[in-house]
Design a protein around this motif. Structure first.
Motif, mmCIF file in Angstrom:
data_model
loop_
_atom_site.group_PDB
_atom_site.id
_atom_site.type_symbol
_atom_site.label_atom_id
_atom_site.label_comp_id
_atom_site.label_asym_id
_atom_site.label_seq_id
_atom_site.Cartn_x
_atom_site.Cartn_y
_atom_site.Cartn_z
ATOM 1 N N VAL A 80 0.840 -1.204 0.000
ATOM 2 C CA VAL A 80 0.000 0.000 0.000
ATOM 3 C C VAL A 80 0.870 1.246 0.000
ATOM 4 O O VAL A 80 0.544 2.234 -0.660
ATOM 5 C CB VAL A 80 -0.994 -0.024 1.182
ATOM 6 C CG1 VAL A 80 -1.780 1.272 1.267
ATOM 7 C CG2 VAL A 80 -1.938 -1.213 1.040
ATOM 8 N N ARG A 81 1.994 1.206 0.686
ATOM 9 C CA ARG A 81 2.926 2.338 0.659
ATOM 10 C C ARG A 81 3.335 2.622 -0.787
ATOM 11 O O ARG A 81 3.403 3.785 -1.197
ATOM 12 C CB ARG A 81 4.148 2.039 1.516
ATOM 13 C CG ARG A 81 5.104 3.204 1.632
ATOM 14 C CD ARG A 81 6.265 2.897 2.551
ATOM 15 N NE ARG A 81 5.813 2.976 3.933
ATOM 16 C CZ ARG A 81 6.203 2.152 4.895
ATOM 17 N NH1 ARG A 81 7.059 1.180 4.643
ATOM 18 N NH2 ARG A 81 5.753 2.296 6.122
ATOM 19 N N GLU A 82 3.578 1.578 -1.567
ATOM 20 C CA GLU A 82 3.947 1.752 -2.975
ATOM 21 C C GLU A 82 2.784 2.355 -3.763
ATOM 22 O O GLU A 82 2.987 3.213 -4.627
ATOM 23 C CB GLU A 82 4.372 0.411 -3.577
ATOM 24 C CG GLU A 82 4.835 0.490 -5.004
ATOM 25 C CD GLU A 82 6.090 1.339 -5.225
ATOM 26 O OE1 GLU A 82 6.236 1.866 -6.352
ATOM 27 O OE2 GLU A 82 6.906 1.489 -4.306
ATOM 28 N N MET A 83 1.552 1.905 -3.485
ATOM 29 C CA MET A 83 0.374 2.464 -4.163
ATOM 30 C C MET A 83 0.207 3.951 -3.851
ATOM 31 O O MET A 83 -0.262 4.716 -4.693
ATOM 32 C CB MET A 83 -0.901 1.739 -3.729
ATOM 33 C CG MET A 83 -1.063 0.345 -4.270
ATOM 34 S SD MET A 83 -2.600 -0.430 -3.683
ATOM 35 C CE MET A 83 -3.808 0.415 -4.726
ATOM 36 N N LEU A 84 0.568 4.339 -2.641
ATOM 37 C CA LEU A 84 0.370 5.711 -2.182
ATOM 38 C C LEU A 84 1.536 6.635 -2.530
ATOM 39 O O LEU A 84 1.436 7.836 -2.337
ATOM 40 C CB LEU A 84 0.146 5.727 -0.663
ATOM 41 C CG LEU A 84 -1.158 5.107 -0.193
ATOM 42 C CD1 LEU A 84 -1.161 4.952 1.313
ATOM 43 C CD2 LEU A 84 -2.333 5.945 -0.656
ATOM 44 N N LYS A 85 2.615 6.053 -3.034
ATOM 45 C CA LYS A 85 3.792 6.846 -3.370
ATOM 46 C C LYS A 85 3.405 7.973 -4.309
ATOM 47 O O LYS A 85 2.689 7.758 -5.278
ATOM 48 C CB LYS A 85 4.851 5.944 -4.003
ATOM 49 C CG LYS A 85 6.160 6.623 -4.291
ATOM 50 C CD LYS A 85 7.181 5.641 -4.791
ATOM 51 C CE LYS A 85 6.781 5.212 -6.202
ATOM 52 N NZ LYS A 85 7.746 4.385 -6.857
ATOM 53 N N ASP A 86 3.828 9.180 -4.002
ATOM 54 C CA ASP A 86 3.571 10.356 -4.832
ATOM 55 C C ASP A 86 2.103 10.736 -4.930
ATOM 56 O O ASP A 86 1.674 11.331 -5.908
ATOM 57 C CB ASP A 86 4.151 10.160 -6.236
ATOM 58 C CG ASP A 86 5.648 9.889 -6.227
ATOM 59 O OD1 ASP A 86 6.344 10.463 -5.373
ATOM 60 O OD2 ASP A 86 6.102 9.095 -7.066
ATOM 61 N N THR A 87 1.292 10.342 -3.916
ATOM 62 C CA THR A 87 -0.122 10.730 -3.914
ATOM 63 C C THR A 87 -0.493 11.291 -2.551
ATOM 64 O O THR A 87 0.270 11.185 -1.599
ATOM 65 C CB THR A 87 -1.065 9.537 -4.200
ATOM 66 O OG1 THR A 87 -1.066 8.662 -3.074
ATOM 67 C CG2 THR A 87 -0.664 8.784 -5.453
ATOM 68 N N ASP A 88 -1.690 11.819 -2.489
ATOM 69 C CA ASP A 88 -2.241 12.303 -1.220
ATOM 70 C C ASP A 88 -3.264 11.325 -0.668
ATOM 71 O O ASP A 88 -4.117 11.704 0.129
ATOM 72 C CB ASP A 88 -2.880 13.676 -1.404
ATOM 73 C CG ASP A 88 -1.859 14.753 -1.667
ATOM 74 O OD1 ASP A 88 -0.726 14.644 -1.138
ATOM 75 O OD2 ASP A 88 -2.166 15.698 -2.408
ATOM 76 N N GLY A 89 -3.221 10.078 -1.119
ATOM 77 C CA GLY A 89 -4.149 9.068 -0.631
ATOM 78 C C GLY A 89 -4.776 8.291 -1.776
ATOM 79 O O GLY A 89 -4.510 8.553 -2.947
ATOM 80 N N LEU A 90 -5.600 7.339 -1.410
ATOM 81 C CA LEU A 90 -6.270 6.498 -2.403
ATOM 82 C C LEU A 90 -7.543 7.135 -2.934
ATOM 83 O O LEU A 90 -7.944 6.918 -4.065
ATOM 84 C CB LEU A 90 -6.630 5.143 -1.767
ATOM 85 C CG LEU A 90 -5.450 4.295 -1.294
ATOM 86 C CD1 LEU A 90 -5.937 3.136 -0.413
ATOM 87 C CD2 LEU A 90 -4.683 3.756 -2.489
ATOM 88 N N ILE A 91 -8.209 7.928 -2.084
ATOM 89 C CA ILE A 91 -9.490 8.548 -2.426
ATOM 90 C C ILE A 91 -9.220 9.962 -2.950
ATOM 91 O O ILE A 91 -8.569 10.757 -2.270
ATOM 92 C CB ILE A 91 -10.411 8.635 -1.192
ATOM 93 C CG1 ILE A 91 -10.543 7.297 -0.483
ATOM 94 C CG2 ILE A 91 -11.766 9.217 -1.554
ATOM 95 C CD1 ILE A 91 -11.271 6.228 -1.239
ATOM 96 N N PRO A 92 -9.718 10.295 -4.145
ATOM 97 C CA PRO A 92 -9.511 11.669 -4.638
ATOM 98 C C PRO A 92 -10.218 12.658 -3.726
ATOM 99 O O PRO A 92 -11.352 12.459 -3.356
ATOM 100 C CB PRO A 92 -10.119 11.649 -6.036
ATOM 101 C CG PRO A 92 -10.900 10.405 -6.159
ATOM 102 C CD PRO A 92 -10.503 9.485 -5.041
ATOM 103 N N GLY A 93 -9.522 13.653 -3.294
ATOM 104 C CA GLY A 93 -10.125 14.592 -2.363
ATOM 105 C C GLY A 93 -9.867 15.950 -2.758
ATOM 106 O O GLY A 93 -10.180 16.967 -2.720
#
Length: 93
Positions: A80-93
């Motif tokens: 999940v850390r890899e999925m979140l890399k360079d993002t502000d989370g999984l849910i667009p906010g």
């Protein structure tokens, strides 16, 4: 919005629920970044449970484009850390 839970399938979710999910997503992001394994497990389960509870499952043979992809319930913190890399989370906010 169509949400895919990896390994489970797709769910149709009304945008009205995004604020609730965004709160869980913020918690998950913080726990992932801090390495809080227990919190990560708890919050990932709560996020996936909320999507299942608030959404309507699509038939197994439906292949709609997913606007959001969530990790499977057994995903690891490093995955999940890899999925979140360079993002502000999984849910667009």
């Amino acid at each position: 919005m169509i949400v895919r839970i990896m390994g489970e399938g797709q769910v149709r979710l009304d945008d009205v629920h995004l604020a609730e999910l965004d709160e869980l997503d913020d918690e998950l992001l913080a726990e992932t970044r801090s390495g809080d394994e227990e919190g990560f497990r708890r919050t990932l389960g709560a996020l996936l449970d909320a999507v299942r509870r608030l959404g309507a499952p699509l038939p197994d043979d439906a292949l709609e484009p997913s606007e959001l992809i969530l990790p499977s319930p057994d995903a690891t913190l490093p995955e999940v850390r890899e999925m979140l890399k360079d993002t502000d989370g999984l849910i667009p906010g």
